[in-house]
Write a protein that holds these residues in place. Structure first.
Motif, PDB file in Angstrom:
ATOM      1  N   ARG A  31     -51.596  94.347  -5.695  1.00 38.62           N
ATOM      2  CA  ARG A  31     -50.762  94.083  -6.865  1.00 38.62           C
ATOM      3  C   ARG A  31     -51.455  93.169  -7.872  1.00 38.62           C
ATOM      4  O   ARG A  31     -51.283  93.316  -9.080  1.00 38.62           O
ATOM      5  CB  ARG A  31     -49.445  93.438  -6.431  1.00 38.62           C
ATOM      6  N   VAL A  82     -45.847  86.906  -0.476  1.00 37.83           N
ATOM      7  CA  VAL A  82     -45.910  86.956  -1.947  1.00 37.83           C
ATOM      8  C   VAL A  82     -47.070  86.140  -2.506  1.00 37.83           C
ATOM      9  O   VAL A  82     -47.269  86.084  -3.718  1.00 37.83           O
ATOM     10  CB  VAL A  82     -44.585  86.476  -2.565  1.00 37.83           C
ATOM     11  N   SER A 128     -48.159  87.183  -6.068  1.00 37.75           N
ATOM     12  CA  SER A 128     -47.690  88.496  -6.515  1.00 37.75           C
ATOM     13  C   SER A 128     -47.099  88.395  -7.923  1.00 37.75           C
ATOM     14  O   SER A 128     -46.380  87.440  -8.229  1.00 37.75           O
ATOM     15  CB  SER A 128     -46.637  89.021  -5.537  1.00 37.75           C
ATOM     16  N   SER A 130     -44.645  89.653  -9.364  1.00 30.21           N
ATOM     17  CA  SER A 130     -43.172  89.553  -9.406  1.00 30.21           C
ATOM     18  C   SER A 130     -42.657  88.178  -8.996  1.00 30.21           C
ATOM     19  O   SER A 130     -41.470  87.897  -9.134  1.00 30.21           O
ATOM     20  CB  SER A 130     -42.555  90.618  -8.493  1.00 30.21           C
ATOM     21  N   HIS A 131     -43.544  87.314  -8.495  1.00 27.97           N
ATOM     22  CA  HIS A 131     -43.106  85.989  -8.036  1.00 27.97           C
ATOM     23  C   HIS A 131     -43.865  84.859  -8.719  1.00 27.97           C
ATOM     24  O   HIS A 131     -43.924  83.745  -8.196  1.00 27.97           O
ATOM     25  CB  HIS A 131     -43.283  85.890  -6.517  1.00 27.97           C
ATOM     26  N   ARG A 132     -44.418  85.121  -9.877  1.00 23.94           N
ATOM     27  CA  ARG A 132     -45.121  84.071 -10.607  1.00 23.94           C
ATOM     28  C   ARG A 132     -44.156  83.204 -11.404  1.00 23.94           C
ATOM     29  O   ARG A 132     -42.996  83.552 -11.588  1.00 23.94           O
ATOM     30  CB  ARG A 132     -46.182  84.693 -11.525  1.00 23.94           C
TER      31      ARG A 132
END
Length: 419
Positions: A31, A82, A128, A130-132
């Protein structure tokens, strides 16, 4: 921790488990390696071993950040990796001092001695997409730094691209790091033909023992020189140390060892060692246009068909390729630059023999010998960025003071285990 209705999402930072975490880590890597649209990007394949880039260090650790979702209808926990980070600790040279006593191990007391410190290195920080912007990267760094302190590290440093602003801001603005050194990464393609090596130079392959003696006697005061240089030279990934001397001055059968060599060295000489990164990871260039790929292929076809012309060619970098890393470059005398160039040509031919796509090295921005290192500017990075942080209040040797405030030297020693 976040709460959504009756569902709770916890963030856990823990040590990487090789038996169960490989798939989750590989998914995060995948990712994070989505390159910018329409631009050329460099991708890394770790060959199924997420710890390969720290595994050869004296002490190392990999951490993962994992979300744990609890409270769903079936009462089962859902876990997802993540983020991750890697780090290692070793002892390196951070300065030099003069001996206060007489000769030490037969060496001249007027020559400076190395001052060592325990240094930690951070690499492979990934979160990841989506988790920044949730503080996960900061939590990973803080937890890893605690492990560094527990293992006696006095300093920690990291390397990143100069234009990687998110990484630079995280470490300098939130983690307390300061910009420290800006070495150059020099990359040269491996052609289909062998490179000519000057017949005025003799190249000898040293044993690991002789290489260690020469490095410790001549380069142990170089910044970042690893105290366990013997472990580096004896590692199976180290393909050898090579010494360039005037033609005919030494032969393999008449070589009497580094001690005798250093008692009466030739006016000029040079040295380098080769590390086999191909067995650790592979690289791949993605995002190139069809035209670029076609032109590169044409250069290779011409080079293979007419090798005696010694035409430069672009290697097959649009598929996974390996590299050899040149480390421990050094030399003395007025012809040392030319001898380094001869050694680089020899290393190119060795890389061709091993089926590599490129050879690379990293040197200080003001390294005097860099003029002898062939490289392509389009493949190289003129300014890599190293940032450093002081972890401890006390120092192993007070004669150096705070290393983070010291001016750069002419040379650095880049440990190939951290490439």
């Amino acid at each position: 921790m976040t709460v959504e209705g009756a569902t709770k999402v916890l963030l856990v930072v823990r040590e990487f488990d090789e038996k169960k975490d490989c798939r989750g880590v590989e998914e995060v890597e995948r990712r994070c390696e989505v390159g910018p649209s329409g631009k050329i990007s460099l991708f890394t394949d770790l060959l199924g071993d997420p710890m390969c880039r720290v595994r050869n260090s004296p002490a190392y650790l990999m951490l993962v950040a994992e979300t744990v979702t609890v409270g769903k209808e079936d009462d089962k926990e859902e876990r997802e990796i993540v983020g991750m980070i890697r780090g290692c600790v070793k002892t390196v040279t951070c300065g030099k001092k003069l001996s206060r006593s007489g000769k030490i191990n037969g060496q001249d007391p007027t020559k400076p001695l190395p001052v060592y410190t325990k240094l930690a290195y951070i690499l492979g920080l990934r979160v990841s997409p989506s988790h920044r912007r949730m503080g996960i990267g900061l939590k990973l760094v803080n937890r890893l730094e605690q492990w560094f302190r527990d293992n006696g590290a006095e300093y920690s440093y990291m390397a990143t691209e100069n234009d990687n602003q998110p990484s630079v801001k995280l470490f300098t603005d939130k983690c307390g790091y300061s910009k420290f050194r800006t070495p150059s990464i020099l990359v040269h393609p491996v052609f289909a033909h062998r490179v000519r090596v000057s017949n005025r130079v003799t190249i000898l392959k040293l044993s690991p023992f002789d290489a260690e003696v020469l490095y410790r006697r001549r380069f142990s005061t170089t910044e970042f020189f690893p105290r366990d240089i013997d472990s580096v030279l004896n590692n199976k990934l180290s393909l050898g140390t090579f010494l360039a001397v005037p033609h005919g001055s030494y032969l393999t059968r008449t070589w009497l060892g580094s001690d005798r060599f250093l008692e009466n060295p030739p006016e000029s000489w040079a040295i380098l060692s080769v590390w086999n990164c191909k067995d650790v990871f592979r690289l791949e260039v993605r995002g190139a246009s069809r035209v670029s790929k076609a032109l590169a292929k044409t250069t290779r076809l011409v080079d293979r068909a007419l090798p005696w012309l010694h035409l430069p060619s672009v290697p097959e970098v649009f598929r996974p390729f390996g590299l050899h890393f040149l480390y421990g470059l050094g030399g003395e005398g007025p012809l040392s630059v030319k001898y380094v160039k001869a050694l680089c040509g020899f290393a190119h031919n060795l890389a061709k023999q091993f089926g590599c796509g490129v050879v690379a090295t990293e040197v200080a921005s003001c390294e005097p010998l860099r003029l002898g290192i062939p490289h392509w500017k389009k493949l190289s990075c003129n300014e890599d960025l190293w940032c450093i942080k002081r972890l401890g209040e006390d120092y192993s040797d007070g004669s150096v003071g705070d290393w983070t405030k010291s001016p750069p030297g002419l040379s650095i020693f880049v440990d190939p285990r951290e490439v």
